[in-house]
Design an enzyme around this catalytic site. Structure first.
Site, PDB file in Angstrom:
ATOM      1  N   ARG A 294       0.821  -1.217   0.000  1.00 29.35           N
ATOM      2  CA  ARG A 294       0.000   0.000   0.000  1.00 29.35           C
ATOM      3  C   ARG A 294       0.854   1.266   0.000  1.00 29.35           C
ATOM      4  NH1 ARG A 294      -5.269  -1.973   3.674  1.00 29.35           N
ATOM      5  NH2 ARG A 294      -6.112  -3.192   1.938  1.00 29.35           N
ATOM      6  N   TYR A 434      -6.136  -0.993  -6.977  1.00 33.09           N
ATOM      7  CA  TYR A 434      -5.559  -2.244  -6.428  1.00 33.09           C
ATOM      8  C   TYR A 434      -4.938  -2.064  -5.044  1.00 33.09           C
ATOM      9  CZ  TYR A 434      -1.039  -1.289  -9.023  1.00 33.09           C
ATOM     10  OH  TYR A 434       0.111  -0.788  -9.536  1.00 33.09           O
ATOM     11  N   GLU A 435      -4.648  -3.179  -4.434  1.00 29.29           N
ATOM     12  CA  GLU A 435      -4.211  -3.210  -3.020  1.00 29.29           C
ATOM     13  C   GLU A 435      -5.244  -2.567  -2.093  1.00 29.29           C
ATOM     14  OE1 GLU A 435      -2.032  -5.210  -2.878  1.00 29.29           O
ATOM     15  OE2 GLU A 435      -0.975  -4.975  -4.772  1.00 29.29           O
ATOM     16  N   GLY A 436      -6.507  -2.783  -2.394  1.00 28.31           N
ATOM     17  CA  GLY A 436      -7.577  -2.178  -1.597  1.00 28.31           C
ATOM     18  C   GLY A 436      -8.029  -0.895  -2.252  1.00 28.31           C
TER      19      GLY A 436
END
Lengths: 591, 591
Positions: A294, A434-436
């Site tokens: 993140r 992406y990555e949340g």
């Protein structure tokens, strides 16, 4: 075609004038004097400017191709990958035991920015590998580390993270991939994973997949999830590659951008895997990787904006169109360059002041990570945990916006692929997802991080801002920084109070404002960074810095941020304080 | 694959509840009762939903192909074009003398929204034709009208506008295309034009290019520019097609979006053309086309957002992920639909409240155009002239932002081309650029329109807002509308005052705030529209409307706009009032 020049001087300013790393108490920082970091940044810059950047448009145009289960990367990628390996860049901040150079994470971050700005899609092959290494370092047995890490640090083998399934993205509790225990201690992994970046490609001998799957006995939801190491090729006792494992790439996705990176559907068909870390604790271990990822994605946000900005500036200086309203500035030419126009300046200053603020914030975050890891500093650990969703969510939203603004400078040419500005916007777009997805970052921030450890970390942050403001009391030069920062920080605190008071009664009231809170907090963080950078610049000028124009530019750029970005804080507060009522008013059918 | 359902009911609400068109004094409006407009919208909706929308993704994937000077449009485009022609849709609001139906422009706008939402790239072939017709209607001789218009109204022939050259975009004074007068009264046109939408294609028998070029004796800059009719095929006396003219498509551009429309480099090599309108007055005549085109582009902004929104809603209702924070709403399922989450609601309400507000604003603008054209209403003409840059600049910026937000609802799937959400964002992006990049719209607004006719029109607008607020005094139901509108309008006036006071001393002070002013004004306009829509909805409810839920939803959506969008006004004002100092602080080398 766009170009890129690594901003080593701006990075040196952040590392030394702002963060003063070489006099920090973090183990390993004492070696990082200006000369040493300058040498590293120069070398990395060469690779970024001369090798990676020229491949960026090629990667976009050619994309990756899946043929007979093999993914072919774009022309030139493999040769560049070899250069990356030879330079040992992946191991820069990894342990010496496994072939790394053990430099602090803050240096890996600075180098990483250059690589991402130069070629984001290419850099992801390395970035995912780095993340997988971190997870194995944190959760692996000594035997596992010895078996997997040396080849991953050298990037003979790359890594991936396998979370998402077609029906399960944010909500990983719903994953269906199964892990069946075998008598020899291994597991049979079966299921389908999607959106697997760098899931298959032709640049490494082996690919080490870290896969979330459900092993028997773990119960429902995320509690039942474990993490497994599943290599593309099994590895023999002597380290040589053995049989092909039961994992294949079924498809690569056609995407809006990052075409140079293969986004794969991965099919696991009784593939052999080994448990990494504790059984049924896969989410915990995966989050080691996720948190690092993140911060890395937050870096992608502003790194793409930096690359786009550089090209927007070049175009604004070169393109002749119209006359300055205050009188011709290029009277001998047919028109003045775009950069004379106030609205073009407004646009460029938006970009410049955001990118430099975000760089400072990200490097500062990397320093917190170093403090947490190398000093065991719990406060730093709490603070970076709080800041991670802000770095990721705020910076990728703004980074995309700024790449779009850079594209706008080009007028019609910005829309034509040949000119390359569309790619920056298209590539930057994924970082918001992406990555949340960024809405999930906001939820993490407001629903989890604000209250963690009894709200201790956010209180510490407020105190830090307060102390910063107090430190400059009576310093007239700093007024344009301290006053807006103080106001913005108050607005942030007021938003926090609103959540506490109304969120008790109705959790929707807090969550309806989560996205705005993330942005409000992002602005306060960048405002804090600019206040500190201005102070550092004044100090350098007082000390008689030879390059006065450089430091004066920093101060002027910071003034712009405070005057022109921070007014967003009041807007976010007003949106937050309007609560859940208008947000949740409609019945589902009314949409 | 995305779908589209034309929002006829929402349009009827704007036409009849808000604008009350059938009781207006504009000639032609009396015929527009609910039944009649409903029948038109239903027919247009069928074409949009069933014919155009299914071709949208195909157009994006296939794009246009140039082979041996001929542009092949995507599969299905030609057949759909035939249906558009057969329905007479292009002539809907064009004069009966040339084969049109002479309905008001407001109806053409409503129908246009459907076509643009369904398939923006396809609709451009028709849109440019419509614009070229308007220019010929305004500036052509009777003979020219008789020669060109019937076939253009029927769309046997399409039209284009040729302004830009490689070195001359916004700054048209620098164009180099030459027009040499011939003895027979015609001109020989030579030069290169770029970014010519629909410049060449295979759907019409002929293409009528309107071309800006310099004829001898006109002097420097824009003063020397004239407008010419240059057809692809010359037209014989009897109306049949003659020889191919010296105009060819040299290249089609690879673009970020609107792939279904051919963006052409057009080479004019002693092509035969005829002067349209007065010699050396080409800019004036072209602006007839440009102003119409700008309102049309502003429509594209929110029309793309509408299409994206519809699909975002469908996905948010369908995709199961996570649980509502207030307790499971789909306890029998593995998770709740996305739409239960407050941040998803926030996102969807942002979109919905913008799109519906923008629709009202655009239809109202179209009504002003009808008043100006059909009633000779000078005040309406002044007002729409003032509003045109706001409709274009504000709505395309926000429309793009909202398409990006709609894409965000899809998470990772939003980034995959197969799901179609990327296309909405990529297509919407061009609307911020063409027909005058949005920075140029802001300059037009602040540098020209605010002060035109002694500032009369902006004063009239302020009075209109004031009167609206006054009309609802004491009506408690309207408080949530009137108070924010009043505050926002004051902020807009304050910004105007700042420009007057500081702009006298330093024109850069006004121009540094032009972009923010355009957005601030856009919000006030949509705030005004929502106030009026809320009032109209309350009136309908009082009158015992059968569909109470529909009207209550309008009011709730408006409340969201006032509570959550209007707080941006204070931010824009603060940015404006910070003046030029921080914007213009840096030397050119410091960027």
């Amino acid at each position: 075609m766009p170009t890129y020049t690594a901003p080593a001087k701006d990075m040196q300013f952040v590392l030394h004038d702002l963060l003063k790393i070489s006099v920090s108490d973090v183990p390993g920082y004492a070696d990082l004097d200006r000369g040493f970091t300058g040498a590293i940044l120069d070398e990395a810059g060469k690779l970024a400017n001369e090798v990676l950047a020229p491949l960026n448009a090629i990667g976009d145009q050619q994309g990756c191709v899946l043929e007979n289960g093999v993914v072919r990367t774009p022309d030139g990628f493999k040769a560049a990958f070899e250069q990356l390996k030879e330079g040992g860049w992946n191991g820069l901040d990894l342990p010496e035991d496994y072939g790394g150079q053990n430099l602090p994470y803050v240096m890996g971050t600075a180098v990483g920015e250059m690589m991402v700005s130069a070629n984001m899609a290419f850099n992801m092959y390395q970035g995912l590998t780095h993340g997988a290494i971190s997870a194995i370092l944190a959760a692996g047995t000594d035997e596992q580390k010895a078996k997997w890490l040396p080849k991953m640090v050298s990037m003979d083998w790359t890594g991936t993270m396998n979370l998402t399934e077609p029906h399960a993205g944010t909500d990983l509790g719903m994953i269906r991939t199964k892990a069946e225990p075998q008598d020899d201690g291994s597991y049979r992994i079966s299921g389908q994973k999607i959106f697997i970046s760098a899931g298959e490609h032709d640049m490494a001998e082996n690919i080490v997949h870290l896969v979330l799957a459900k092993a028997p006995g773990g119960g429902e939801g995320t509690k039942g999830i474990s993490l497994f190491i599943v290599p593309k090729f099994l590895v023999n006792e002597d380290g040589s590659l053995g049989a092909r494992n039961g994992v294949t790439c079924g498809k690569i996705e056609e995407k809006m951008g990052i075409h140079g990176n293969a986004t794969c559907v991965m099919n696991y068909d009784e593939a052999t895997g080994w448990l990494l870390g504790d059984l049924h604790k896969g989410m915990k271990h995966m989050f080691v990787m996720m948190n690092e990822a993140r911060v890395g994605v937050g870096l992608q946000g502003y790194a793409q904006a930096e690359a786009a900005y550089q090209n927007a500036v070049a175009y604004a200086k070169d393109r002749l169109q119209g006359r300055a309203v205050t009188g011709a500035e290029n009277p001998a030419g047919p028109a003045d360059p775009l950069i004379v126009h106030p609205d073009i300046r407004r646009n460029l200053m938006d970009q410049k002041s955001f990118v430099e603020g975000a760089r400072a914030f990200t490097f500062w975050g990397a320093m917190l990570i170093d403090r947490a890891h190398r000093l065991g500093d719990k406060e730093a650990e709490g603070l970076i945990s709080l800041m991670t969703p802000v770095i990721k969510g705020f910076q990728t939203d703004k980074g995309f916006d700024m790449a779009v603004q850079a594209q706008q400078i080009y007028g019609g040419h910005g829309y034509i692929e040949e000119w390359g500005m569309s790619q920056f916007a298209r590539d930057a777009r994924i970082a918001m997802i992406y990555e949340g997805a960024n809405g999930v970052q906001a939820l993490d921030l407001v629903g989890r991080k604000l209250a963690s450890d009894g709200g201790k970390h956010v209180m510490a942050f407020f105190e830090m801002v307060k102390a910063e403001c107090k430190a400059h009391e009576g310093d007239d030069r700093m007024k344009g920084f301290v006053e807006p920062l103080k106001a913005a920080s108050k607005q942030l605190q007021q938003a926090g109070m609103f959540f506490m008071q109304s969120g008790m009664k109705n959790p929707n009231a807090a969550l309806s404002g989560s996205y705005d809170f993330m942005h409000l907090m992002g602005h306060v963080c960048l405002g804090l960074m600019w206040t500190r950078m201005a102070k550092a610049a004044f100090e350098a000028l007082e000390a008689g810095a030879s390059d006065a124009a450089f430091y004066e530019t920093k101060i002027a750029t910071g003034r712009y941020y405070m005057a022109r970005h921070l007014p967003a804080c009041a807007m976010h507060l007003a949106r937050i304080e309007s609560g859940a009522e208008t947000v949740m008013a409609l019945e589902e059918e009314a949409f």
